[in-house]
Motif scaffolding. Structure first.
Motif, short mmCIF file in Angstrom:
data_model
loop_
_atom_site.label_atom_id
_atom_site.label_comp_id
_atom_site.label_asym_id
_atom_site.label_seq_id
_atom_site.Cartn_x
_atom_site.Cartn_y
_atom_site.Cartn_z
N ASP A 95 0.94 -1.34 0.14
CA ASP A 95 -0.07 0.19 -0.30
C ASP A 95 0.48 1.52 -0.30
OD1 ASP A 95 -2.23 -1.20 -0.05
OD2 ASP A 95 -2.93 -1.60 2.01
N GLN A 96 1.86 1.06 0.69
CA GLN A 96 2.82 2.47 1.28
C GLN A 96 3.60 2.62 -0.37
OE1 GLN A 96 4.86 2.82 4.11
NE2 GLN A 96 3.74 0.57 5.64
N LEU A 97 3.78 1.53 -1.04
CA LEU A 97 4.13 2.07 -2.27
C LEU A 97 3.89 2.18 -3.77
CD1 LEU A 97 7.28 -1.26 -1.93
CD2 LEU A 97 7.91 0.89 -1.73
N ALA A 98 1.85 2.36 -3.01
CA ALA A 98 1.10 2.65 -4.36
C ALA A 98 0.74 1.30 -5.19
CB ALA A 98 1.62 4.02 -4.70
N ILE A 99 1.29 0.07 -4.79
CA ILE A 99 1.32 -0.78 -6.32
C ILE A 99 0.44 -0.95 -5.62
CG2 ILE A 99 1.71 -3.22 -6.32
CD1 ILE A 99 4.27 -1.69 -6.00
N HIS B 269 3.77 -9.82 -11.84
CA HIS B 269 3.92 -8.61 -11.77
C HIS B 269 5.77 -8.11 -11.15
CE1 HIS B 269 -0.20 -8.51 -12.91
NE2 HIS B 269 0.08 -7.32 -13.63
N PHE B 270 6.73 -9.38 -11.17
CA PHE B 270 7.45 -9.36 -10.02
C PHE B 270 8.56 -9.05 -10.94
CE2 PHE B 270 11.45 -11.07 -8.38
CZ PHE B 270 10.96 -10.73 -7.03
N GLY B 271 8.47 -8.79 -12.22
CA GLY B 271 9.48 -8.57 -12.48
C GLY B 271 10.70 -6.97 -13.14
N ALA B 272 10.64 -6.41 -13.95
CA ALA B 272 11.44 -5.20 -14.07
C ALA B 272 10.74 -4.69 -15.30
CB ALA B 272 12.69 -5.80 -15.19
N ASP B 273 10.25 -5.68 -16.10
CA ASP B 273 8.69 -4.90 -16.09
C ASP B 273 7.93 -4.07 -16.11
OD1 ASP B 273 9.60 -5.87 -18.96
OD2 ASP B 273 8.12 -6.83 -19.26
N TRP B 274 7.35 -4.17 -15.02
CA TRP B 274 6.12 -4.05 -13.32
C TRP B 274 6.82 -2.77 -12.34
CZ3 TRP B 274 2.34 -4.94 -15.36
CH2 TRP B 274 1.55 -5.74 -16.51
N ALA B 275 8.39 -3.30 -12.38
CA ALA B 275 9.25 -1.75 -11.58
C ALA B 275 8.64 -0.60 -11.43
CB ALA B 275 10.11 -1.19 -12.03
N LEU B 276 8.99 -0.17 -9.61
CA LEU B 276 7.71 1.45 -9.65
C LEU B 276 7.98 2.29 -10.63
CD1 LEU B 276 9.23 1.04 -5.92
CD2 LEU B 276 6.52 0.59 -7.00
N THR B 277 7.39 3.28 -10.78
CA THR B 277 7.10 4.55 -11.89
C THR B 277 7.72 5.70 -11.42
OG1 THR B 277 5.50 3.38 -13.07
CG2 THR B 277 5.97 5.66 -13.59
N PRO B 278 8.75 6.07 -11.68
CA PRO B 278 9.33 6.88 -10.96
C PRO B 278 7.89 8.81 -11.09
CG PRO B 278 11.23 6.89 -12.16
CD PRO B 278 10.08 5.75 -12.70
N GLY B 279 8.19 9.20 -10.06
CA GLY B 279 7.22 10.26 -10.12
C GLY B 279 6.19 9.96 -9.40
N GLN B 280 5.77 8.80 -9.43
CA GLN B 280 4.49 8.48 -8.99
C GLN B 280 4.21 8.62 -6.92
OE1 GLN B 280 3.47 3.99 -9.32
NE2 GLN B 280 1.72 4.62 -8.48
N ASN B 281 3.03 9.01 -6.75
CA ASN B 281 3.18 9.41 -5.41
C ASN B 281 2.75 8.31 -4.31
OD1 ASN B 281 2.44 12.48 -6.10
ND2 ASN B 281 0.91 11.80 -6.49
N LEU B 282 3.69 8.41 -3.70
CA LEU B 282 3.62 6.91 -2.72
C LEU B 282 2.73 7.85 -0.96
CD1 LEU B 282 7.16 5.94 -2.51
CD2 LEU B 282 5.03 5.25 -4.18
#
Length: 520
Positions: A476-480, A489-502
């Motif tokens: 939740d804190q990582l806004a997943i 959705h584990f791998g690099a294709d689903w990595a966190l997106t820079p700029g997304q609000n946490l």
């Protein structure tokens, strides 16, 4: 279910209702729950079964002692086991009671099928029987107690029984069973338990009494109401009941049978690894793929027994230490399959050392720095250094390592793989010192924090089966998003997106502080 979706059917033993749930029941079901949750996250269509075993002489006597009708007694006690499921956050899909109509249909159908194949015959039983174990024993298996009376290998009292009985032709299945064990070396685990079963079967099998006439609390034998079925034939069939047997054309049966894993305590291995496969062979039904027999717990070095008053109540543990820490401790403390000792000192050491200091502190430091220094948004990743790449690669490799351990029920190894990454991330944060980079190289600080956020994301995904609530809080804190929390959705294709609000960070593993002694 999609035509191509993999299935996984896992069962606990059905728990005997002459007592209240204790740590052993919680432990077995927890091991199954972690397996079921992992498989669901890994794309499997899972069926996770538990239930209660409600027939037999022991239940009849327990109900009588309380002045209760056996059905009313089993209704009350069975509910205690259902309540445990919720209290421990177990994700069962079905709960079978042997007093249900669907179960009677299933057991009587199996009995009739065995009779049709000549596997059951009527004779007279004379031998040693343990009411406590609901088991028959040969004289060679017995020892003399201090009072001169025979006792079973389990320590239970035995009594001499003579009565008419139906018998299952177990003696015919010695060689077929040995052949099956040889062709399926992973059928019984761990190896030490497999060796015990092989030794027992090689020693020869005698036909098994499968009905009783001296009490009435059980399922009647089809066509002969003077007999009720042996409680173990009744109980084991629950695994078929839950998939709709005898409807072998139904979706449940065709999807899930044979079971992928029967999880049991080591005390009931013989029933699951000898009698059950023999019943199924005789009925010409597919055999389960694996039986895993885990060890027992002691309490502060002492054998657990009601007479010592040291039975461990899982609900009391949860009330004291919290649910996820208890779930973690039980599967982390000892190699799964071995016996283990529960001690409060060890529980607190794991909570404060591994959960609070290692995992909790890592997540809290990282997310707090992001909140403070990156405006509460996912940081920007610049050019990766060798150290960054090394930690990212280690995280990427973790899913396969954990999957391999889970597939052989090596839960302690799965958790150790996870903790190797946690320790590596803590070493990385200390070495990179992002608090210094804030002044010296803010762009580099963001890269370091991004790598750490990604590492925490992977850790939170993989700790979900063990600690669902804490892991969910971190995700939740990582806004997943809720639909991005499976292993697809584990791998690099689903990595966190820079700029997304946490979300604002909050601790998930508080340190445990012993309550002050009264008057202290």
């Amino acid at each position: 279910m999609a035509a191509t979706q993999k299935k996984y059917y896992i069962t606990t033993p059905i728990y005997y209702v002459n007592d209240i749930p204790h740590i052993g029941h919680a432990y077995t079901t927890l091991a199954c729950d972690v397996m079921a949750r992992f498989k669901r996250l890994d794309g499997f269509d899972v069926k996770f079964l538990s239930g209660t075993d409600e027939h037999g002489q022991k239940v009849e006597k327990s109900a009588e002692a309380k002045g209760m009708d056996p059905q009313a007694f089993t209704d009350a006690v069975s509910q205690n086991f259902r309540d445990l499921l919720g209290a421990m956050n177990f994700s069962t899909d079905d709960f079978v009671r042997t007093t249900e109509a669907r179960h009677r249909v299933s057991v009587q159908a199996l009995w009739s099928r065995l009779c049709d194949r000549g596997a059951i015959y009527l004779d007279k039983y004379a031998g040693w029987y343990s009411v406590r174990d609901e088991a028959f024993y040969g004289e060679k298996e017995l020892t003399k107690g201090a009072d001169g009376h025979f006792i079973a290998p389990t320590g239970a009292a035995v009594e001499w029984v003579e009565e008419p009985s139906y018998f299952f032709r177990l003696s015919q299945w010695r060689q077929p069973l040995l052949d099956f064990y040889e062709q399926n070396p992973d059928f019984i685990a761990p190896t030490s338990r497999r060796n015990e079963v092989l030794s027992f079967v090689k020693g020869g099998l005698t036909d098994l009494s499968v009905s009783r006439t001296t009490f009435k609390w059980g399922i009647p034998v089809p066509g002969d109401d003077s007999h009720i079925m042996y409680v173990w034939l009744d109980a084991l069939t629950n695994y078929l009941t839950a998939v709709g047997y005898p409807n072998e054309e139904g979706r449940q049966y065709t999807t899930y049978w044979p079971a992928d894993l029967h999880m049991v305590g080591k005390d009931i291995l013989r029933f699951h690894a000898v009698y059950w496969p023999a019943f199924l062979m005789a009925a010409d039904l597919p055999l389960p793929k694996r039986v895993f027999a885990h060890g027992w717990w002691t309490n502060e070095g002492q054998k657990i027994s009601k007479s010592l008053g040291n039975v461990i109540d899982p609900l009391e543990l949860v009330a004291t230490y919290g649910l996820d820490p208890v779930r973690y401790f039980l599967l982390r403390e000892v190699p799964f399959g071995n016996d283990g000792d529960f001690s409060r000192h060890a529980m607190v050491a794991r909570m404060n050392g591994e959960l609070a200091n290692d995992y909790g502190n890592l997540a809290q430091r990282v997310l707090s720095m992001v909140a403070k220094n990156c405006a509460g948004k996912v940081p920007t990743m610049g050019t990766a250094s060798d150290d960054d790449d090394a930690l990212i690669r280690q995280g990427d490799a973790l899913l396969d390592l954990v999957r391999q351990a889970i597939d052989v029920q090596a839960y302690h190894e799965a958790l150790e793989y996870i903790w190797v990454l946690i320790r590596a991330a803590n070493a990385y944060i200390d070495h990179q010192a992002p608090w210094k980079l804030k002044k010296e190289n803010p762009a580099r600080m963001e890269s370091v924090l991004y790598v750490l956020c990604e590492t925490v994301r992977k850790l939170a995904l993989l700790t979900q089966p063990f600690m669902p609530d804490a892991s969910s809080c971190l995700l939740d804190q990582l806004a997943i998003a809720a639909d991005h929390r499976d292993f697809a959705h584990f791998g690099a294709d689903w990595a966190l997106t820079p700029g997304q609000n946490l979300k604002p960070p909050q601790g998930v593993f508080p340190r445990y502080v012993e309550p002050e002694e009264e008057g202290g």
